[in-house]
Write a protein that holds these residues in place. Sequence first.
Motif, PDB file in Angstrom:
ATOM      1  N   TYR A  47       0.868  -1.185   0.000  1.00  0.00           N
ATOM      2  CA  TYR A  47       0.000   0.000   0.000  1.00  0.00           C
ATOM      3  C   TYR A  47       0.903   1.234   0.000  1.00  0.00           C
ATOM      4  CZ  TYR A  47      -3.807  -2.992   1.742  1.00  0.00           C
ATOM      5  OH  TYR A  47      -4.756  -3.982   1.894  1.00  0.00           O
ATOM      6  N   ARG A  49       0.506   3.694   2.010  1.00  0.00           N
ATOM      7  CA  ARG A  49       0.737   4.018   3.427  1.00  0.00           C
ATOM      8  C   ARG A  49       1.867   3.192   4.027  1.00  0.00           C
ATOM      9  NH1 ARG A  49      -5.331   2.018   4.787  1.00  0.00           N
ATOM     10  NH2 ARG A  49      -5.465   2.119   2.532  1.00  0.00           N
ATOM     11  N   THR A  72      -6.285  15.916   3.441  1.00  0.00           N
ATOM     12  CA  THR A  72      -5.616  14.850   2.687  1.00  0.00           C
ATOM     13  C   THR A  72      -6.268  13.537   3.070  1.00  0.00           C
ATOM     14  OG1 THR A  72      -3.460  13.908   2.089  1.00  0.00           O
ATOM     15  CG2 THR A  72      -3.809  14.379   4.413  1.00  0.00           C
ATOM     16  N   CYS A  73      -5.787  12.471   2.452  1.00  0.00           N
ATOM     17  CA  CYS A  73      -6.320  11.153   2.771  1.00  0.00           C
ATOM     18  C   CYS A  73      -5.869  10.765   4.186  1.00  0.00           C
ATOM     19  CB  CYS A  73      -5.800  10.141   1.747  1.00  0.00           C
ATOM     20  SG  CYS A  73      -6.497   8.517   1.979  1.00  0.00           S
ATOM     21  N   VAL A  75      -5.191   8.094   5.545  1.00  0.00           N
ATOM     22  CA  VAL A  75      -4.165   7.048   5.700  1.00  0.00           C
ATOM     23  C   VAL A  75      -2.766   7.649   5.853  1.00  0.00           C
ATOM     24  CG1 VAL A  75      -5.559   5.418   4.356  1.00  0.00           C
ATOM     25  CG2 VAL A  75      -3.666   6.601   3.233  1.00  0.00           C
ATOM     26  N   THR A 118       1.621  17.553  -0.578  1.00  0.00           N
ATOM     27  CA  THR A 118       0.676  16.736  -1.342  1.00  0.00           C
ATOM     28  C   THR A 118       0.077  17.540  -2.476  1.00  0.00           C
ATOM     29  OG1 THR A 118       0.129  15.651   0.737  1.00  0.00           O
ATOM     30  CG2 THR A 118      -1.374  15.269  -1.109  1.00  0.00           C
ATOM     31  N   ASP A 145       3.822  13.607  -1.662  1.00  0.00           N
ATOM     32  CA  ASP A 145       2.752  12.612  -1.756  1.00  0.00           C
ATOM     33  C   ASP A 145       2.120  12.767  -3.139  1.00  0.00           C
ATOM     34  OD1 ASP A 145       0.465  11.092  -1.723  1.00  0.00           O
ATOM     35  OD2 ASP A 145      -0.253  11.790   0.215  1.00  0.00           O
ATOM     36  N   ALA A 147       0.180  10.447  -4.654  1.00  0.00           N
ATOM     37  CA  ALA A 147      -0.885   9.452  -4.827  1.00  0.00           C
ATOM     38  C   ALA A 147      -1.987   9.968  -5.758  1.00  0.00           C
ATOM     39  CB  ALA A 147      -1.479   9.073  -3.476  1.00  0.00           C
ATOM     40  N   ILE A 167       5.833   9.376  -2.575  1.00  0.00           N
ATOM     41  CA  ILE A 167       5.028   8.168  -2.371  1.00  0.00           C
ATOM     42  C   ILE A 167       3.838   8.178  -3.334  1.00  0.00           C
ATOM     43  CG2 ILE A 167       5.680   7.963   0.061  1.00  0.00           C
ATOM     44  CD1 ILE A 167       2.648   8.845   0.593  1.00  0.00           C
ATOM     45  N   GLY A 169       0.083   5.921  -4.396  1.00  0.00           N
ATOM     46  CA  GLY A 169      -0.911   4.895  -4.089  1.00  0.00           C
ATOM     47  C   GLY A 169      -1.357   4.276  -5.406  1.00  0.00           C
ATOM     48  N   ASN A 171      -4.098   1.844  -5.675  1.00  0.00           N
ATOM     49  CA  ASN A 171      -5.334   1.054  -5.625  1.00  0.00           C
ATOM     50  C   ASN A 171      -6.209   1.369  -6.833  1.00  0.00           C
ATOM     51  OD1 ASN A 171      -7.349   3.092  -5.081  1.00  0.00           O
ATOM     52  ND2 ASN A 171      -6.624   3.174  -2.976  1.00  0.00           N
ATOM     53  N   GLY A 181      -1.569  -1.711  -3.795  1.00  0.00           N
ATOM     54  CA  GLY A 181      -0.152  -1.446  -3.994  1.00  0.00           C
ATOM     55  C   GLY A 181       0.228   0.006  -3.799  1.00  0.00           C
TER      56      GLY A 181
HETATM   57  C1  LIG Z   1      -4.514   6.885  -1.841  1.00  0.00           C
HETATM   58  C2  LIG Z   1      -3.662   7.862  -1.156  1.00  0.00           C
HETATM   59  C3  LIG Z   1      -2.480   7.483  -0.498  1.00  0.00           C
HETATM   60  C4  LIG Z   1      -2.006   6.043  -0.387  1.00  0.00           C
HETATM   61  O1  LIG Z   1      -3.033   5.190  -0.098  1.00  0.00           O
HETATM   62  P1  LIG Z   1      -2.901   3.608   0.093  1.00  0.00           P
HETATM   63  O2  LIG Z   1      -4.341   3.196   0.145  1.00  0.00           O
HETATM   64  O3  LIG Z   1      -2.199   3.381   1.362  1.00  0.00           O
HETATM   65  O4  LIG Z   1      -2.191   3.036  -1.074  1.00  0.00           O
HETATM   66  C5  LIG Z   1      -1.693   8.490   0.031  1.00  0.00           C
HETATM   67  N1  LIG Z   1      -2.047   9.776  -0.048  1.00  0.00           N
HETATM   68  C6  LIG Z   1      -3.180  10.191  -0.658  1.00  0.00           C
HETATM   69  C7  LIG Z   1      -3.491  11.648  -0.737  1.00  0.00           C
HETATM   70  C8  LIG Z   1      -4.035   9.244  -1.221  1.00  0.00           C
HETATM   71  O5  LIG Z   1      -5.165   9.636  -1.817  1.00  0.00           O
END
Ligand SMILES: *Cc1c(COP(=O)(O)O)cnc(C)c1O
Length: 393
Positions: A47, A49, A72-73, A75, A118, A145, A147, A167, A169, A171, A181
Amino acid sequence: MIPRFRPNLGWRELLAALTPPRSEDVERFERAFADEMQQRHAVAFPYGRTGLMLLLEALGIRGMEVICPAYTCVVVAHAIVLSGNTPIFVDSDARDFNMDLDKVPAAITERTGALIATSIFGCPVDLDRLDRIRASYPRLIVIQDCAHSFAAEWNGHPVQRAGRAAIFGLNISKIVTSIFGGMVTTDDDQLAHRLRAIRQIRLRPASMGKSIRRLLYLFAVYPSFWPPFYTLVNALERAGCLARFVKYYDESLIDMPLDCMEAMTAVEARVGRVQIGRYREIIRRRRAAATEYDQLLAGRERLALPPAIAGATYSHYTVRSDARDHWLRKGIQRGVQLGSLVEYSVPELRVYRERYSSVECPVAAQLAREAINLPVTGGARGARMVVERLIRT
Ligand SMILES: *Cc1c(COP(=O)(O)O)cnc(C)c1O
């Protein structure tokens, strides 16, 4: 029902998933990912995260403060806490949904370990303003970030390269997917080496059971997004029947999925490699949808459009309205699924409110109430169809 998003998965991904696994699949995905992101290294995780957590570990950041956006997300905050650090939330800038960089200096202390910049919704973080902060705090470690942004650009400069590491994400709802992943990219040889060593120690190898679960999940995704069927899927989702599959957080818990320490499977890596090869095509389609929305929705009252930035990659095309519920209901009636991501400001979620006293983040709270995501995966034609359905009287 026009879905809020639709993963861009075709027969090539299906074929890749069904090919017998090879030991070098994950490595080959990492190589392709690093090349597309113009970075020296990419390291795969189960993931995003998990990648962030082990990245903080590899950077030696523990018992410190990590600055991140309030909007932000969730996670991301979870990963900060579960790596033994304290999240410091910074309010947002309503214009681009990103962290208000003017508020960052006030958040920096002796204990600051890193700043997570982000590019939310694919709207690139302002690298000029970020550079000015770095000039004043040369030891500040910046983690991008990406993602939502992948290779979004600020004045031609890719955001993922503007920090010690980035990083991602992966999914099914992200711009590019490897079923589940995550990925960490960096140009720092030593950091990549440490990260791989930590991954080797901390993650258990992917089990056969996990590979089968991922394969079945992928098989379920294809029919779910088939338009006639999606109406049913959406009705089930609204009735709460799919919560187990679509809900990704609990307001009262800081937790991780059970398999968050089990390595990425070869199946995921193979699907991811096909997807990253299609990155440019996927982005072109999203940008075409955004351009169409920019034109069709310009000047509409009580609807704030996202900033038109050439390098944005539009994981989401997000408008703001103080009448969000009205629009979401209207969408359902007219066969358009609108999103309301991100629908919270992290410091206002119960666990964070109770455990981490923090400064007020009124702009993030407002964005959480007003954000509406319009479907972007249908390209320009899809965008025209959405507007036609929503606006006709
Ligand atoms: C999706 C996301 C992540 C990483 O998410 P995982 O579900 O852990 O892969 C990180 N930051 C943001 C802003 C995201 O939307």
